[in-house]
Design an enzyme around this catalytic site. Structure first.
Site, PDB file in Angstrom:
ATOM      1  CB  SER A  19      -1.343  -7.433 -32.603  1.00  0.00           C
ATOM      2  OG  SER A  19      -1.372  -8.441 -33.581  1.00  0.00           O
ATOM      3  CG  ASP A  29      -2.007  -3.712 -39.735  1.00  0.00           C
ATOM      4  OD1 ASP A  29      -1.816  -4.768 -40.364  1.00  0.00           O
ATOM      5  OD2 ASP A  29      -2.477  -3.716 -38.582  1.00  0.00           O
ATOM      6  CG  HIS A  58       0.433  -5.601 -37.250  1.00  0.00           C
ATOM      7  ND1 HIS A  58      -0.921  -5.462 -36.979  1.00  0.00           N
ATOM      8  CD2 HIS A  58       0.893  -6.530 -36.376  1.00  0.00           C
ATOM      9  CE1 HIS A  58      -1.255  -6.281 -36.000  1.00  0.00           C
ATOM     10  NE2 HIS A  58      -0.182  -6.929 -35.607  1.00  0.00           N
TER      11      HIS A  58
END
Length: 528
Positions: free
Chosen positions: A181, A388, A413
Site C-alpha cells: 500500500s 482491491d 486491499h
C-alpha cells in the site's frame, strides 16, 4: 478491570514464549528481506518525554478512542513538514522489537478474541519463516509513523540506517524490499531522494497494492468523513470515525494519496454533489454538480471551514489544510521523477475483482445538499471501478517504472497479504522456491491439490505408468470448459520394443478467474 485483563494477557504471552518450539527450518542461501507496511500498518507507542514511560496507542482496543485523542491528535508544521502531537510532552516512537517485525505483525498483540482483524503481516511473516527466512538474520521490518509525509527527512534517515544495518548484518548481501500500500510510495520517495543509497543496498523491490497514482475515492471520503480501520463488533471499542477524521486532516500522508493531477485516467475520479438550488420564486430543485480533483479542493475548503476540535479545554480550528496540500503536491513531483536503478529488479502486484471507489457522490435527487458544511455528516455513495476495494487497479498498475512483471490477483486491499497466490508469486521472485519453470506473469499455478502415480505390468508384460494431477490455476481470462488431449508413439527399427503415451487435460472454470485443472496421463512400454 481493564488493567487487570491486560496484565493477565501479557502474562499468558510471556508464558507461551517460554514453551519450547521445534527448531525452525533455515535456508542459509536466502538474501535478506525488508518489509515496509502501509498507512496505519505500524504499532505506535506514545513516549512521555518527562517520565520516559511508553504506552501503545496504535492499535489498541481498550480505551482506544480516549488515548488516541490525547496522544495522537496533531497539527502540521509547514516549516519542518512534520505533524506534531498536540501534547508537547508526547513523542511517537515505533517499537523495534524482533528487528522491526513486531510493529508490523499483529497491531494489537493484547487481543485474544478478534485478533485476526488487526493482524497485518502476520501470515506473510509465518509463511516466509516456513520458507527458511529467519527473523533478525534474513527477515526484517520497517515500521514508521504513518501520520507523517512519505518523504519526511526523519523517516528517510531511519530507512537509510536500516538498510545499512541489514546489509552489514548479512555480510554484504543486497536486500529484497517488500512494500504494501502506501509503503510503496515511501519506498519510491526514498528511491527518488536517495537513489545512490537505494542502488547500493537493494537487489529487488516488490510493491503490493501500491496507490502509485493515488486512491481517489478512498481519500475524498476520508477527508470529508474520516475512515474506519476495524469493522464488525470491534469497531464499538475502537477509535471513532470522527476522531480518526480529526487526525487525518493534519496528516500529509493522506493528502499524498489524493488523485495525481497529471495522470491520464481512463476513468477520471470526480466529486459529485446533488445541490439544492432555489429560483427567484423561492422554489427549490436538485442539480447534480461535478468537480474534478482540482476543483474539489474548493469543496473541501468550504465543507471543513468550521471544523474544530476541543483539546485540553481549548477549541482548535481544523479546516482543510492547504499548507499540507502544498507539501503533498511537492511529494507527488518527487514521486513522478523517481528512477529505478538499472541493477534493481522491480515487481508490481495489484488487487483486482472488487468494486473500488473512484467517484464520490453526496446527496441525491430526492435529498439534495443545501449547505456544504453538512458533508462531514453525510454518508457518500460511489461510482466504482475495478481494484482491491481501496486502490483502483488503474492506479496500482501505473508505477511509472521499468517493471520485470506486473501481476493482478483477485483480492481485498489488506486481505491480499494472506493470499496463497501472492505467497507463491513472492516466493518465486525472491528465489526462495528453487523452481525455474514457474512464471507468475502467465496463468500461475498453485501447488498441486492432488498427485497420484501408479506403475504396474499388464497381463502381456507391458509396463504401464499412469499419472493423475490436479491444480488450482488463476487467469484473467474467462474460459469455458476446455479439454484437450495429446498422444505420442515410438517404435524401434527391430520392432522388438515400442512406447506410447497419452494425456488428457480438462479445465473447469470457477469464480474470480480461477480454474480447476485435471491432468490424466498414461505411458505404456513394451519390451522383448
Amino acid at each position: 478491570m481493564t488493567l487487570l485483563l491486560e496484565e493477565v494477557v501479557r502474562a499468558m504471552e510471556a508464558w507461551l514464549r517460554l514453551l519450547k518450539k521445534p527448531e525452525p527450518y533455515v535456508d542459509p542461501n536466502l538474501d535478506p528481506v525488508l518489509i515496509v507496511p502501509g498507512i496505519a500498518g505500524s504499532i505506535l507507542n506514545a513516549r512521555d518525554d518527562e517520565t520516559g514511560k511508553e504506552e501503545r496507542v496504535w492499535v489498541r482496543i481498550w480505551e482506544a478512542d480516549r488515548e488516541f485523542r490525547a496522544k495522537l491528535w496533531c497539527k502540521f508544521d509547514p516549516d519542518s513538514g512534520k505533524t506534531l502531537c498536540l501534547d508537547p510532552n508526547i513523542s511517537i516512537v515505533v517499537p523495534e522489537d524482533r528487528d522491526g517485525l513486531y510493529a508490523i505483525d499483529c497491531l494489537d498483540p493484547s487481543m485474544v478474541i478478534g485478533r485476526d482483524s488487526v493482524c497485518y503481516f502476520h501470515d506473510m511473516i509465518n509463511e516466509m519463516t516456513s520458507w527458511g527466512y529467519q527473523e533478525g538474520k534474513t527477515l526484517f521490518g520497517f515500521g514508521y509513523d504513518f501520520r507523517q509525509s512519505n518523504r519526511l527527512n526523519e523517516t528517510m534517515d531511519r530507512l537509510a540506517a536500516k538498510l545499512d544495518a541489514i546489509y552489514t548484518a548479512s555480510g554484504g548481501k543486497k536486500i529484497d524490499v517488500i512494500s504494501h500500500s502506501m509503503g510503496g510510495l515511501l519506498v519510491k520517495c526514498f528511491m527518488s531522494l536517495h537513489n545512490d543509497i537505494f542502488e547500493k543496498y537493494v537487489k529487488s523491490w516488490i510493491a503490493i497494492a501500491a496507490p502509485f497514482q493515488g486512491a481517489p475515492g478512498y481519500v475524498t471520503s476520508t477527508l470529508l468523513n474520516g475512515m474506519s480501520f476495524v469493522d464488525g463488533w470491534e469497531a464499538y471499542f475502537f477509535v471513532s470515525k470522527w476522531s480518526m477524521h480529526q487526525l487525518l486532516i493534519e496528516c500529509p500522508s493522506i493528502y499524498e494519496l489524493m488523485a495525481c493531477l497529471d495522470f491520464e485516467w481512463e476513468h477520471e475520479p470526480l466529486l459529485q454533489i446533488w445541490k439544492e438550488i432555489q429560483d427567484g420564486n423561492g422554489d427549490s430543485t436538485a442539480m447534480l454538480e461535478t468537480f474534478t480533483p482540482v476543483e474539489a479542493v474548493s469543496i473541501f475548503t468550504q465543507a471543513l471551514s468550521c471544523n474544530e476540535l476541543s483539546y485540553g479545554g481549548v477549541d482548535i480550528p481544523l479546516p482543510f489544510n492547504k499548507e499540507v496540500l502544498q507539501w503533498a503536491n511537492k511529494t507527488r513531483e518527487i514521486l513522478s521523477s523517481a528512477k529505478l536503478p538499472p541493477s534493481i529488479k522491480f515487481y508490481n502486484v495489484y488487487g483486482t475483482g472488487l468494486d473500488t471507489p473512484q467517484t464520490v457522490c453526496y446527496g441525491s435527487a430526492d435529498s439534495p445538499i443545501s449547505d456544504l458544511q453538512e458533508l462531514p455528516l453525510i454518508d457518500a455513495t460511489y461510482i466504482n471501478v475495478d481494484g482491491d476495494g481501496t486502490v483502483p487497479a488503474e492506479s496500482a498498475k501505473a508505477d511509472g517504472l521499468d517493471a520485470q512483471a506486473r501481476v493482478g490477483i483477485p483480492g481485498e486491499h489488506r486481505g491480499i497479504l494472506c493470499d496463497k497466490h501472492l505467497f507463491r508469486i513472492v516466493r518465486h521472485w525472491l528465489k526462495a522456491d528453487h523452481d525455474p519453470f514457474y512464471n507468475p506473469v502467465n496463468d500461475y499455478v498453485i501447488l498441486p491439490t492432488l498427485f497420484e502415480i501408479e506403475r504396474h505390468h499388464d497381463n502381456k508384460g507391458k509396463e504401464v505408468i499412469t499419472v493423475k494431477e490436479e491444480w488450482e490455476m488463476v487467469s484473467e481470462d474467462e474460459r469455458e470448459v476446455m479439454a484437450g488431449s495429446i498422444s505420442a508413439a515410438c517404435v524401434d527399427d527391430d520392432l522388438s520394443s515400442s512406447q506410447e503415451a497419452h494425456a488428457t487435460l480438462i479445465v473447469h472454470p470457477q469464480s474470480n478467474g480461477k480454474q480447476h485443472v485435471e491432468l490424466n496421463a498414461m505411458s505404456v512400454t513394451a519390451g522383448v
